[in-house]
Motif scaffolding. Structure first.
Motif, PDB file in Angstrom:
ATOM      1  N   ASN A 204      62.691 -53.488  19.818  1.00 27.19           N
ATOM      2  CA  ASN A 204      63.456 -54.544  20.512  1.00 27.19           C
ATOM      3  C   ASN A 204      64.685 -53.968  21.206  1.00 27.19           C
ATOM      4  O   ASN A 204      65.042 -54.386  22.323  1.00 27.19           O
ATOM      5  CB  ASN A 204      63.868 -55.630  19.512  1.00 27.19           C
ATOM      6  CG  ASN A 204      62.684 -56.464  19.042  1.00 27.19           C
ATOM      7  OD1 ASN A 204      61.625 -56.478  19.687  1.00 27.19           O
ATOM      8  ND2 ASN A 204      62.835 -57.155  17.919  1.00 27.19           N
ATOM      9  N   TRP A 217      55.904 -51.962  24.534  1.00 24.27           N
ATOM     10  CA  TRP A 217      55.354 -53.289  24.269  1.00 24.27           C
ATOM     11  C   TRP A 217      54.040 -53.162  23.480  1.00 24.27           C
ATOM     12  O   TRP A 217      53.791 -53.931  22.545  1.00 24.27           O
ATOM     13  CB  TRP A 217      55.097 -54.036  25.581  1.00 24.27           C
ATOM     14  CG  TRP A 217      56.318 -54.658  26.197  1.00 24.27           C
ATOM     15  CD1 TRP A 217      56.937 -54.283  27.346  1.00 24.27           C
ATOM     16  CD2 TRP A 217      57.060 -55.761  25.681  1.00 24.27           C
ATOM     17  NE1 TRP A 217      58.038 -55.084  27.593  1.00 24.27           N
ATOM     18  CE2 TRP A 217      58.129 -56.009  26.579  1.00 24.27           C
ATOM     19  CE3 TRP A 217      56.945 -56.567  24.550  1.00 24.27           C
ATOM     20  CZ2 TRP A 217      59.059 -57.015  26.386  1.00 24.27           C
ATOM     21  CZ3 TRP A 217      57.881 -57.586  24.361  1.00 24.27           C
ATOM     22  CH2 TRP A 217      58.920 -57.793  25.271  1.00 24.27           C
ATOM     23  N   ARG A 220      54.804 -52.100  19.880  1.00 26.94           N
ATOM     24  CA  ARG A 220      55.374 -53.252  19.165  1.00 26.94           C
ATOM     25  C   ARG A 220      54.253 -54.203  18.724  1.00 26.94           C
ATOM     26  O   ARG A 220      54.267 -54.737  17.599  1.00 26.94           O
ATOM     27  CB  ARG A 220      56.365 -53.971  20.075  1.00 26.94           C
ATOM     28  CG  ARG A 220      57.068 -55.175  19.453  1.00 26.94           C
ATOM     29  CD  ARG A 220      58.097 -55.736  20.436  1.00 26.94           C
ATOM     30  NE  ARG A 220      58.825 -56.872  19.873  1.00 26.94           N
ATOM     31  CZ  ARG A 220      58.423 -58.144  19.954  1.00 26.94           C
ATOM     32  NH1 ARG A 220      57.279 -58.429  20.577  1.00 26.94           N
ATOM     33  NH2 ARG A 220      59.149 -59.111  19.421  1.00 26.94           N
ATOM     34  N   LEU A 224      53.165 -55.443  14.865  1.00 22.33           N
ATOM     35  CA  LEU A 224      53.032 -56.867  14.550  1.00 22.33           C
ATOM     36  C   LEU A 224      51.620 -57.190  14.055  1.00 22.33           C
ATOM     37  O   LEU A 224      51.448 -58.053  13.190  1.00 22.33           O
ATOM     38  CB  LEU A 224      53.369 -57.706  15.790  1.00 22.33           C
ATOM     39  CG  LEU A 224      54.848 -57.697  16.193  1.00 22.33           C
ATOM     40  CD1 LEU A 224      55.024 -58.291  17.582  1.00 22.33           C
ATOM     41  CD2 LEU A 224      55.693 -58.462  15.170  1.00 22.33           C
ATOM     42  N   ARG A 229      51.183 -60.711  12.126  1.00 22.12           N
ATOM     43  CA  ARG A 229      51.911 -61.678  12.964  1.00 22.12           C
ATOM     44  C   ARG A 229      51.201 -61.706  14.312  1.00 22.12           C
ATOM     45  O   ARG A 229      51.671 -61.206  15.322  1.00 22.12           O
ATOM     46  CB  ARG A 229      53.373 -61.261  13.080  1.00 22.12           C
ATOM     47  CG  ARG A 229      54.127 -61.385  11.755  1.00 22.12           C
ATOM     48  CD  ARG A 229      55.400 -60.586  11.683  1.00 22.12           C
ATOM     49  NE  ARG A 229      56.378 -60.931  12.706  1.00 22.12           N
ATOM     50  CZ  ARG A 229      57.614 -60.419  12.784  1.00 22.12           C
ATOM     51  NH1 ARG A 229      58.006 -59.527  11.862  1.00 22.12           N
ATOM     52  NH2 ARG A 229      58.439 -60.775  13.737  1.00 22.12           N
ATOM     53  N   GLU A 232      52.616 -63.154  17.881  1.00 21.71           N
ATOM     54  CA  GLU A 232      53.627 -62.270  18.463  1.00 21.71           C
ATOM     55  C   GLU A 232      52.986 -60.981  18.983  1.00 21.71           C
ATOM     56  O   GLU A 232      53.404 -60.441  20.013  1.00 21.71           O
ATOM     57  CB  GLU A 232      54.692 -61.933  17.425  1.00 21.71           C
ATOM     58  CG  GLU A 232      55.500 -63.130  16.949  1.00 21.71           C
ATOM     59  CD  GLU A 232      56.481 -62.739  15.852  1.00 21.71           C
ATOM     60  OE1 GLU A 232      57.456 -62.038  16.178  1.00 21.71           O
ATOM     61  OE2 GLU A 232      56.240 -63.109  14.685  1.00 21.71           O
ATOM     62  N   ALA A 235      51.434 -61.647  22.304  1.00 23.80           N
ATOM     63  CA  ALA A 235      52.471 -61.737  23.338  1.00 23.80           C
ATOM     64  C   ALA A 235      52.933 -60.346  23.766  1.00 23.80           C
ATOM     65  O   ALA A 235      53.176 -60.094  24.961  1.00 23.80           O
ATOM     66  CB  ALA A 235      53.641 -62.566  22.822  1.00 23.80           C
ATOM     67  N   SER A 236      53.061 -59.426  22.833  1.00 27.11           N
ATOM     68  CA  SER A 236      53.462 -58.052  23.169  1.00 27.11           C
ATOM     69  C   SER A 236      52.408 -57.368  24.036  1.00 27.11           C
ATOM     70  O   SER A 236      52.721 -56.693  25.022  1.00 27.11           O
ATOM     71  CB  SER A 236      53.711 -57.239  21.901  1.00 27.11           C
ATOM     72  OG  SER A 236      54.973 -57.521  21.347  1.00 27.11           O
TER      73      SER A 236
END
Length: 408
Positions: A204, A217, A220, A224, A229, A232, A235-236
């Motif tokens: 982040n 990204w 990450r 996750l 998760r 999320e 989305a990354s």
């Protein structure tokens, strides 16, 4: 010798002429007698000189002959030495050529031996590396099954999403770029240490400084995914593919998450995006097959596994998954062949032997089913016992004493 005689004769003649004018005849007679005696003694002495000169001449001749003999001997030795030198100079190139040929032959032999040793060492090294990789994959597969219970219906494996090495983009403030890269590397280090929260915080920070880092990204999203998760993570991955639309790893990783969420058509779409960007992406082809198997479209699944195996012939998971799909199509002999190919690559992977036991059980080949189930239990007894207790494909085995002894 002639000169000496003449001198001897001349002296009395001169004396006689001198004394003839001054001396009496008697005195002259006495003088002549003395002179003749002297001449006789001189003649005698001359004869002695002649006799002495004869040995001297012989000595000179002997010396001359001796010198000539020594010269001849010395000349003969010199000639012999020169002949030897000429012969040596003539033979030297040939001898040198023979020696060079011998040395080259020996060097060639040593080179051949060294090359064979290098090839042997290379083969041994590759074999050791393959064994190490096989052991690592076995451990990783066991960890995966322990963390995520296997689907007993299809028993398919998915490769983990891959962390990508950070590749900075050369634009923006240079100091900020270095800072973003540092945070990204810190996040990677935390991930490999299983410090997932710290990894997310570092990523982040990197993205706050430079938000257009596609690799960050993606990484990450991987962390996750490990933390389950999933929204999320998706989305990354979407951010990564927005920045870099032809990013095969981000598309494949997004498909893995969608597969976990049982969104199979969407997962297939992601895998196809990855394959479009990278046609020889074996993992994406294998995962596409897994998604089709989950949808019970086994023909399409086999096609995907075949594509994966064309790219990577020693792909154990693809061989194993292909065997499962073929077994579902009741193509048992082809399924057994796939399992055998997988076992040649990774004989210590218990899943291969367990699935092979299921295939034999479906054919009613009880002895072969028990034999392969034993091998699976030897490799992973706890998990295989739990799976075998409720396995539908092993229903025909449960009444046999051998199965009861194995499972309990």
């Amino acid at each position: 010798m002639k000169i000496a005689n003449q001198v001897g004769i001349t002296k009395p003649m001169r004396l006689s002429s001198i004394f003839r004018t001054t001396l009496s005849p008697i005195a002259l007679l006495i003088i002549l007698l003395c002179t003749s005696k002297v001449s006789a003694s001189q003649a005698k002495a001359g004869g002695l000189l002649i006799q002495q000169e004869l040995p001297q001449q012989q000595l000179k001749d002997e010396i001359r002959d001796r010198v000539q003999e020594e010269v001849d001997i010395a000349f003969g030795r010199t000639g012999l030495l020169l002949n030897g030198l000429v012969i040596a100079l003539t033979l030297f190139p040939t001898a040198a050529g023979v020696i060079v040929w011998f040395l080259l032959g020996k060097l060639s032999k040593q080179t051949t031996i060294a090359r064979q040793e290098i090839e042997s060492l290379h083969y041994d090294t590759i074999s050791q590396l393959k064994l190490l990789i096989s052991d690592a994959e076995s451990i990783l597969g066991e960890i995966q099954y322990q963390n995520h219970p296997a689907d007993v219906e299809t028993d398919l494996l998915l490769p983990d999403a891959q962390i990508q090495e950070f590749a900075p983009v050369n634009y923006g403030n240079y100091q900020q770029l270095l800072t973003a890269a540092d945070y990204a590397k810190q996040g990677d280090a935390c991930f490999f240490e299983n410090r997932y929260e710290d990894a997310i915080a570092a990523y982040n920070q990197a993205l706050q400084i430079q938000p257009d880092l596609a690799d960050t990204w993606n990484n990450r999203g991987v962390v996750l995914t490990r933390m389950q998760r999933y929204p999320e993570a998706i989305a990354s991955y979407e951010q990564a593919t927005t920045i870099r639309p032809t990013y095969p790893d981000a598309w494949n990783n997004r498909g893995v998450v969608l597969l976990e969420l049982q969104k199979y058509p969407e997962a297939i779409g992601c895998y196809e995006q990855a394959i479009q960007a990278k046609p020889d992406y074996a993992d994406a082809w294998n995962n596409r097959g897994v998604a089709f198997s989950k949808m019970q479209e086994y023909e399409q699944a086999v096609i995907s596994y075949n594509q994966a195996l064309q790219v990577k012939k020693d792909y154990t998971d693809a061989w194993n998954n292909r065997g499962v799909a073929l077994s579902k199509l009741q193509k048992y002999e082809a399924a057994i062949e796939s399992y055998d190919n997988a076992a040649k690559i990774r004989p210590d992977f218990y899943r291969i032997w367990y699935n092979k036991a299921r295939c034999y059980a479906l054919q009613g080949k009880i002895d072969l089913a028990i034999e392969n189930l034993k091998r699976a239990l030897n490799l992973n007894p706890n998990l295989c016992k739990e799976l075998a207790k409720t396995e539908v494909d092993l229903e025909k085995l449960r009444e046999h004493d051998a199965f009861k002894q194995l499972i309990g």
